[in-house]
Design a protein around this motif. Structure first.
Motif, PDB file in Angstrom:
ATOM      1  N   GLU A 112      -3.966  -8.568  -7.418  1.00  0.00           N
ATOM      2  CA  GLU A 112      -4.752  -7.574  -8.195  1.00  0.00           C
ATOM      3  C   GLU A 112      -4.093  -6.296  -7.558  1.00  0.00           C
ATOM      4  OE1 GLU A 112      -8.897  -7.280  -7.296  1.00  0.00           O
ATOM      5  OE2 GLU A 112      -9.393  -9.156  -8.555  1.00  0.00           O
ATOM      6  N   ILE A 113      -3.701  -5.499  -8.823  1.00  0.00           N
ATOM      7  CA  ILE A 113      -3.065  -3.988  -8.604  1.00  0.00           C
ATOM      8  C   ILE A 113      -4.412  -3.153  -8.821  1.00  0.00           C
ATOM      9  CG2 ILE A 113      -1.598  -2.383  -9.168  1.00  0.00           C
ATOM     10  CD1 ILE A 113       0.123  -4.845 -10.433  1.00  0.00           C
ATOM     11  N   GLY A 114      -4.541  -2.118  -7.776  1.00  0.00           N
ATOM     12  CA  GLY A 114      -5.769  -1.024  -7.846  1.00  0.00           C
ATOM     13  C   GLY A 114      -5.003   0.251  -7.569  1.00  0.00           C
ATOM     14  N   PHE A 115      -5.647   1.192  -7.907  1.00  0.00           N
ATOM     15  CA  PHE A 115      -5.115   2.647  -7.712  1.00  0.00           C
ATOM     16  C   PHE A 115      -6.397   3.518  -7.436  1.00  0.00           C
ATOM     17  CE2 PHE A 115      -3.083   6.556  -8.714  1.00  0.00           C
ATOM     18  CZ  PHE A 115      -1.818   6.361  -8.114  1.00  0.00           C
ATOM     19  N   LEU A 116      -6.468   3.828  -5.956  1.00  0.00           N
ATOM     20  CA  LEU A 116      -7.667   4.450  -5.621  1.00  0.00           C
ATOM     21  C   LEU A 116      -7.528   6.007  -5.494  1.00  0.00           C
ATOM     22  CD1 LEU A 116      -8.103   1.926  -2.791  1.00  0.00           C
ATOM     23  CD2 LEU A 116      -8.892   1.848  -4.968  1.00  0.00           C
ATOM     24  N   SER A 117      -8.761   6.720  -5.543  1.00  0.00           N
ATOM     25  CA  SER A 117      -8.625   8.137  -5.189  1.00  0.00           C
ATOM     26  C   SER A 117      -8.483   8.244  -3.629  1.00  0.00           C
ATOM     27  CB  SER A 117      -9.896   8.686  -5.592  1.00  0.00           C
ATOM     28  OG  SER A 117     -10.098   9.881  -5.341  1.00  0.00           O
ATOM     29  N   ALA A 171       3.441  -4.171   8.793  1.00  0.00           N
ATOM     30  CA  ALA A 171       5.017  -3.894   8.497  1.00  0.00           C
ATOM     31  C   ALA A 171       4.927  -4.150   7.153  1.00  0.00           C
ATOM     32  CB  ALA A 171       5.555  -4.806   9.469  1.00  0.00           C
ATOM     33  N   ALA A 172       4.621  -5.239   6.562  1.00  0.00           N
ATOM     34  CA  ALA A 172       5.140  -5.572   5.193  1.00  0.00           C
ATOM     35  C   ALA A 172       4.537  -4.318   4.231  1.00  0.00           C
ATOM     36  CB  ALA A 172       4.153  -6.724   4.561  1.00  0.00           C
ATOM     37  N   ALA A 173       3.402  -3.909   4.255  1.00  0.00           N
ATOM     38  CA  ALA A 173       2.994  -2.617   3.423  1.00  0.00           C
ATOM     39  C   ALA A 173       3.653  -1.336   3.883  1.00  0.00           C
ATOM     40  CB  ALA A 173       1.240  -2.501   3.605  1.00  0.00           C
ATOM     41  N   GLY A 174       3.584  -1.118   5.084  1.00  0.00           N
ATOM     42  CA  GLY A 174       4.183   0.262   5.392  1.00  0.00           C
ATOM     43  C   GLY A 174       5.497   0.353   5.231  1.00  0.00           C
ATOM     44  N   ALA A 175       6.446  -0.726   5.380  1.00  0.00           N
ATOM     45  CA  ALA A 175       7.952  -0.697   5.283  1.00  0.00           C
ATOM     46  C   ALA A 175       8.482  -0.649   3.787  1.00  0.00           C
ATOM     47  CB  ALA A 175       8.505  -1.733   6.364  1.00  0.00           C
ATOM     48  N   ASN A 176       7.592  -1.051   3.038  1.00  0.00           N
ATOM     49  CA  ASN A 176       8.304  -1.143   1.665  1.00  0.00           C
ATOM     50  C   ASN A 176       8.039   0.044   0.803  1.00  0.00           C
ATOM     51  OD1 ASN A 176       8.685  -1.945  -0.983  1.00  0.00           O
ATOM     52  ND2 ASN A 176       7.188  -3.813  -0.927  1.00  0.00           N
ATOM     53  N   ARG A 177       9.294   0.737   0.604  1.00  0.00           N
ATOM     54  CA  ARG A 177       9.353   1.843  -0.106  1.00  0.00           C
ATOM     55  C   ARG A 177       9.326   1.410  -1.739  1.00  0.00           C
ATOM     56  NH1 ARG A 177       6.820   5.098   2.286  1.00  0.00           N
ATOM     57  NH2 ARG A 177       6.109   2.889   2.965  1.00  0.00           N
ATOM     58  N   ASP A 180       6.763   8.420 -13.737  1.00  0.00           N
ATOM     59  CA  ASP A 180       5.451   8.391 -14.404  1.00  0.00           C
ATOM     60  C   ASP A 180       4.448   7.189 -14.363  1.00  0.00           C
ATOM     61  OD1 ASP A 180       7.206   6.443 -15.321  1.00  0.00           O
ATOM     62  OD2 ASP A 180       7.232   6.927 -17.426  1.00  0.00           O
ATOM     63  N   GLY A 181       4.880   6.284 -13.328  1.00  0.00           N
ATOM     64  CA  GLY A 181       3.670   5.396 -13.226  1.00  0.00           C
ATOM     65  C   GLY A 181       4.372   4.313 -12.210  1.00  0.00           C
ATOM     66  N   ILE A 182       3.703   2.854 -12.388  1.00  0.00           N
ATOM     67  CA  ILE A 182       4.008   1.835 -11.626  1.00  0.00           C
ATOM     68  C   ILE A 182       4.518   0.918 -12.371  1.00  0.00           C
ATOM     69  CG2 ILE A 182       3.224   0.220 -10.080  1.00  0.00           C
ATOM     70  CD1 ILE A 182       0.983   2.274  -9.270  1.00  0.00           C
ATOM     71  N   PHE A 189       0.792  -1.142   0.045  1.00  0.00           N
ATOM     72  CA  PHE A 189       0.029  -0.059  -0.165  1.00  0.00           C
ATOM     73  C   PHE A 189       1.027   1.164  -0.032  1.00  0.00           C
ATOM     74  CE2 PHE A 189      -2.488   3.319   2.124  1.00  0.00           C
ATOM     75  CZ  PHE A 189      -3.779   3.163   1.309  1.00  0.00           C
ATOM     76  N   GLU A 190       0.939   2.015  -1.061  1.00  0.00           N
ATOM     77  CA  GLU A 190       1.701   3.305  -1.352  1.00  0.00           C
ATOM     78  C   GLU A 190       0.622   4.276  -1.312  1.00  0.00           C
ATOM     79  OE1 GLU A 190       4.767   4.088  -1.304  1.00  0.00           O
ATOM     80  OE2 GLU A 190       5.391   2.002  -0.725  1.00  0.00           O
ATOM     81  N   ILE A 191       1.126   5.528  -0.305  1.00  0.00           N
ATOM     82  CA  ILE A 191       0.191   6.905  -0.416  1.00  0.00           C
ATOM     83  C   ILE A 191       0.884   7.820  -1.432  1.00  0.00           C
ATOM     84  CG2 ILE A 191      -0.623   8.881   0.895  1.00  0.00           C
ATOM     85  CD1 ILE A 191      -0.517   6.671   3.323  1.00  0.00           C
ATOM     86  N   LEU A 192       0.602   8.087  -2.426  1.00  0.00           N
ATOM     87  CA  LEU A 192       1.213   8.879  -3.524  1.00  0.00           C
ATOM     88  C   LEU A 192       0.536  10.177  -3.607  1.00  0.00           C
ATOM     89  CD1 LEU A 192       1.846   5.908  -5.928  1.00  0.00           C
ATOM     90  CD2 LEU A 192       3.513   6.859  -4.395  1.00  0.00           C
ATOM     91  N   PRO A 193       1.169  11.297  -4.255  1.00  0.00           N
ATOM     92  CA  PRO A 193       0.364  12.286  -4.455  1.00  0.00           C
ATOM     93  C   PRO A 193      -0.697  12.211  -5.578  1.00  0.00           C
ATOM     94  CG  PRO A 193       2.847  12.821  -4.772  1.00  0.00           C
ATOM     95  CD  PRO A 193       2.574  11.202  -4.585  1.00  0.00           C
ATOM     96  N   GLN A 194      -0.673  11.040  -6.415  1.00  0.00           N
ATOM     97  CA  GLN A 194      -1.758  10.910  -7.526  1.00  0.00           C
ATOM     98  C   GLN A 194      -2.616  10.001  -7.047  1.00  0.00           C
ATOM     99  OE1 GLN A 194       1.646   9.937  -7.772  1.00  0.00           O
ATOM    100  NE2 GLN A 194       2.529  11.431  -9.488  1.00  0.00           N
ATOM    101  N   GLY A 195      -2.517   9.352  -5.874  1.00  0.00           N
ATOM    102  CA  GLY A 195      -3.577   8.503  -5.632  1.00  0.00           C
ATOM    103  C   GLY A 195      -3.022   7.269  -4.378  1.00  0.00           C
ATOM    104  N   LEU A 196      -3.711   6.192  -4.509  1.00  0.00           N
ATOM    105  CA  LEU A 196      -3.261   5.035  -3.265  1.00  0.00           C
ATOM    106  C   LEU A 196      -3.087   3.885  -4.417  1.00  0.00           C
ATOM    107  CD1 LEU A 196      -6.220   5.731  -0.862  1.00  0.00           C
ATOM    108  CD2 LEU A 196      -3.748   6.736  -0.722  1.00  0.00           C
ATOM    109  N   ALA A 197      -1.791   3.561  -4.408  1.00  0.00           N
ATOM    110  CA  ALA A 197      -1.552   2.230  -5.047  1.00  0.00           C
ATOM    111  C   ALA A 197      -1.718   1.213  -3.961  1.00  0.00           C
ATOM    112  CB  ALA A 197       0.073   2.147  -5.440  1.00  0.00           C
ATOM    113  N   VAL A 198      -2.340   0.062  -4.390  1.00  0.00           N
ATOM    114  CA  VAL A 198      -2.819  -1.200  -3.697  1.00  0.00           C
ATOM    115  C   VAL A 198      -2.610  -2.427  -4.202  1.00  0.00           C
ATOM    116  CG1 VAL A 198      -4.586  -2.146  -2.336  1.00  0.00           C
ATOM    117  CG2 VAL A 198      -4.703   0.400  -2.671  1.00  0.00           C
ATOM    118  N   VAL A 199      -1.804  -3.389  -3.730  1.00  0.00           N
ATOM    119  CA  VAL A 199      -1.592  -4.813  -4.337  1.00  0.00           C
ATOM    120  C   VAL A 199      -2.144  -5.915  -3.291  1.00  0.00           C
ATOM    121  CG1 VAL A 199      -0.132  -6.504  -5.227  1.00  0.00           C
ATOM    122  CG2 VAL A 199       0.589  -3.997  -5.592  1.00  0.00           C
ATOM    123  N   SER A 200      -3.273  -6.792  -3.484  1.00  0.00           N
ATOM    124  CA  SER A 200      -3.641  -7.595  -2.902  1.00  0.00           C
ATOM    125  C   SER A 200      -3.422  -8.889  -3.511  1.00  0.00           C
ATOM    126  CB  SER A 200      -5.228  -7.342  -2.711  1.00  0.00           C
ATOM    127  OG  SER A 200      -5.806  -7.225  -3.880  1.00  0.00           O
TER     128      SER A 200
END
Length: 619
Positions: A298-303, A508-514, A329-331, A269-280
């Motif tokens: 699944e890869i999603g990008f949330l507002s 830890a897995a989501a928050g620590a992964n840069r 420029d993206g993921i 889970f990544e908080i980005l200026p463009q939105g929220l990147a989510v991998v589940s």
């Protein structure tokens, strides 16, 4: 006749005992009980689990660093090594009688114990980094009956083991029909703490005053943006087949009309200026039913404003995401089953078409020519903007059990070892030429490759060779393995610890992964990054780990190999440049159990069921 037989039998036993006696060690450690498991930590401390408990070994003295016997035998599943830290947690007992102890395996200090701090029941225990805190929730015996039965949260400083502060979830004695259970890891912010409970999230000041409560129940973990004004809470359903994501404001208000729902479990889970990147990750659970979920990510990008998915069509993965990188420029992502793709933040495919690759993408990294990828079947460099191949066609080889690669800067070429052959690849054109063959004994494949002043070094468990820059063999050393069954006994401690540290929370897995794409072969930079990260936390134990990662590894110029020597099974230290043996340590054990600390240059050997020898390999 019987007497003669008994005498011969006794003599054979004595000879057998003598034959098992190892070379005189530099240090020896009486564990005090039958050894069951050994774990080599990042700090170089050997943590040993025995029938009596847990001990720590740190060379330099024959004394044990620590000995923890309060819980008796400690099973592997009862140990959690806190990732990138000097801490191990021992957890034992059922839910109603949970016992937990945190040990600093660098200093040997017991920093926390549920018994010593009078916790009779622990709901959750988690660490907060880089704050270096332990957060515990549960029931504590510190007052009258009302207080003892009121859920409580306490924060301990892992630098010294002392309690910073604690508070009750609600005033003791308060009449309530609601059951307050802490359901996940609390989130420690600069001026407050958020506690997920069965009745909702509760925000407390660091002195215990309630700031707000909301109705978002049964949250598992939370994370926040840098400003700490936007908080994201994650709740898994009972089957684990889906999760709901909530956005919470600094005042506890729900900022989205509806929770965002994702299939599977969020692993990134990544908080980005463009939105929220989510991998589940979705799992079929082994079911063959047509209704079962597919084993894939699944890869999603949330507002960030609404929680709605910003992409009309999610990229297909057809497998689990093995690599996930945030680019300007993206993921960029790579799939374990094969395939690389790149998608913009507004959901447009940036590659002309998904890039097909072999399975198990071992390397994805920056190079001056583009993105290099190396799998168990092929390798290539591609343009990071378009996905076009830089090399006209990928370098192909059979599905290799091991692929080693490096960049020869002096001759401007990649050297890739697979299928008993080293191939030289021009970084710009991809032109391939045969550099050398590697005819390793026991059908081994090189697992490491390194540029040396005199040529190219390659090594495996039992083989090592140096090849000059023209592809001619300088030396090849082979050391016969003691027995095939030995290798089931000598799984490296680093691997053991790695598998243990994988069992960390999703937070830890989501928050620590840069998720930053690194440069090819920049191992030194990675060690430097870890060293600075440890140093920033400030405690003496973290500073020790920082200095350790700054040091040159003991295996920089030598390789250690277990083999059968003239006087019995032993470990040899062989110089990488000359191929000459610099040291031999005779273990005289056909199936030795041992660990080698590559950084510290120490061999730990289980000499008897309750005895460990340590040898200084640097001498």
């Amino acid at each position: 006749m019987k007497t003669i037989f008994n005498t011969l039998f006794a003599l054979l036993i004595a000879l057998g005992t003598f034959a098992q006696k190892a070379e005189q060690p530099d240090w020896s450690y009486d564990i005090g009980g039958k050894i069951n498991e050994m774990y080599l930590t990042e700090a170089g401390t050997l943590v040993v689990a025995s029938n009596d408990g847990l001990v720590g070994i740190k060379p330099g003295s024959n004394e044990l660093l620590f000995k923890f016997t309060d819980y008796g035998r400690v099973k592997p599943e009862e140990l959690t090594f806190i990732p990138a830290s000097p801490y191990v947690m021992v957890a034992q007992g059922g839910f109603m009688s949970s016992k937990k102890t945190v040990i600093d395996f660098v200093s040997g200090q017991i920093l926390f114990s549920s018994e010593g701090n009078q916790w009779r029941q622990i709901f959750t225990s988690s660490t907060a980094m880089p704050q270096n805190k332990l957060i515990v929730s549960g029931l504590q015996k510190t007052g009258d009956m009302a207080e003892n039965n009121t859920p409580k949260v306490a924060v301990y400083d892992l630098g010294n083991g002392k309690e910073d502060y604690s508070f009750y979830l609600f005033p003791p004695g308060k009449t309530t029909m609601k059951s307050y259970m802490v359901t996940g890891d609390p989130l420690l912010l600069k001026d407050k703490m958020l506690i997920p409970t069965s009745q909702g999230i509760i925000a407390k000041t660091l002195t215990g005053e309630t700031l707000w409560e909301n109705k978002i129940k049964n949250v598992n973990w939370m994370t926040a943006d840098a400003s700490e004004k936007e908080i994201y809470a994650f709740e898994s359903n009972t089957s684990g087949s889906s999760m709901e994501i909530y956005k919470v404001g600094a005042d506890g208000a729900e900022l989205w009309k509806d929770a965002a729902k994702v299939k599977g479990q969020v692993v990134n889970f990544e908080i980005l200026p463009q939105g929220l990147a989510v991998v589940s990750n979705k799992s079929s659970g082994g079911s063959n039913s047509v209704f079962a979920a597919k084993d894939e990510s699944e890869i999603g990008f949330l507002s960030a404003q609404t929680g709605e998915d910003l992409w009309e069509k999610a990229p297909k993965t057809k497998g689990y995401v093995q690599h996930f990188y945030i680019m300007d420029d993206g993921i960029l992502f790579g799939i374990q089953q094969g395939g690389i793709n790149k998608i913009s933040f507004d959901g447009k495919t940036l590659f002309k078409k998904p890039l097909k690759t072999g399975e198990n993408i071992m390397v994805m990294a920056h190079t001056p020519q583009g993105l290099i990828y190396i799998t168990s079947e092929d390798a290539n460099i591609v343009n990071l903007e378009t996905g076009d191949q830089v090399w006209d066609k990928p370098l192909k080889y059979k599905r290799a059990t091991s692929v080693a690669s490096t960049f020869d800067k002096s001759n401007n070429r990649y050297l890739i070892s697979a299928d008993d052959e080293i191939m030289a690849v021009d970084p710009t054109t991809g032109n391939v030429s045969a550099f050398a063959n590697t005819d390793f004994d026991e059908k081994e494949q090189p697992s490491s490759i390194q540029m040396r002043n005199g040529g190219v070094y390659l090594g495996s468990d039992q083989n090592m060779t140096l090849i000059d820059f023209n592809g001619n063999e300088v030396y090849h050393q082979y050391y016969k393995s003691p027995s095939k069954s030995t290798f089931a006994k000598i799984v490296g401690g680093v691997i053991a610890v790695a598998s243990t540290t994988m069992a960390v929370s999703a937070a830890a897995a989501a928050g620590a992964n840069r998720n930053s794409l690194g440069d090819y072969n920049e191992y030194g930079k990675e060690y430097d990054r870890q060293s600075k990260m440890f140093s920033a936390i400030g405690s003496a134990s973290f500073e020790f780990m920082s200095q350790r990662f700054k040091a040159t590894a003991a295996t920089e110029n030598a390789q250690f190999i277990l083999t059968k020597l003239d006087d019995g099974v032993g470990l040899v230290k062989v110089n990488k440049d000359s191929g000459k043996t610099e040291k031999e340590i005779i273990l005289k054990d056909k199936k030795p159990e041992y660990e080698v600390d590559d950084f510290g240059g120490v061999l730990y050997y289980k000499a008897k069921d309750d005895l460990i020898y340590a040898y200084d390999l640097k001498k």
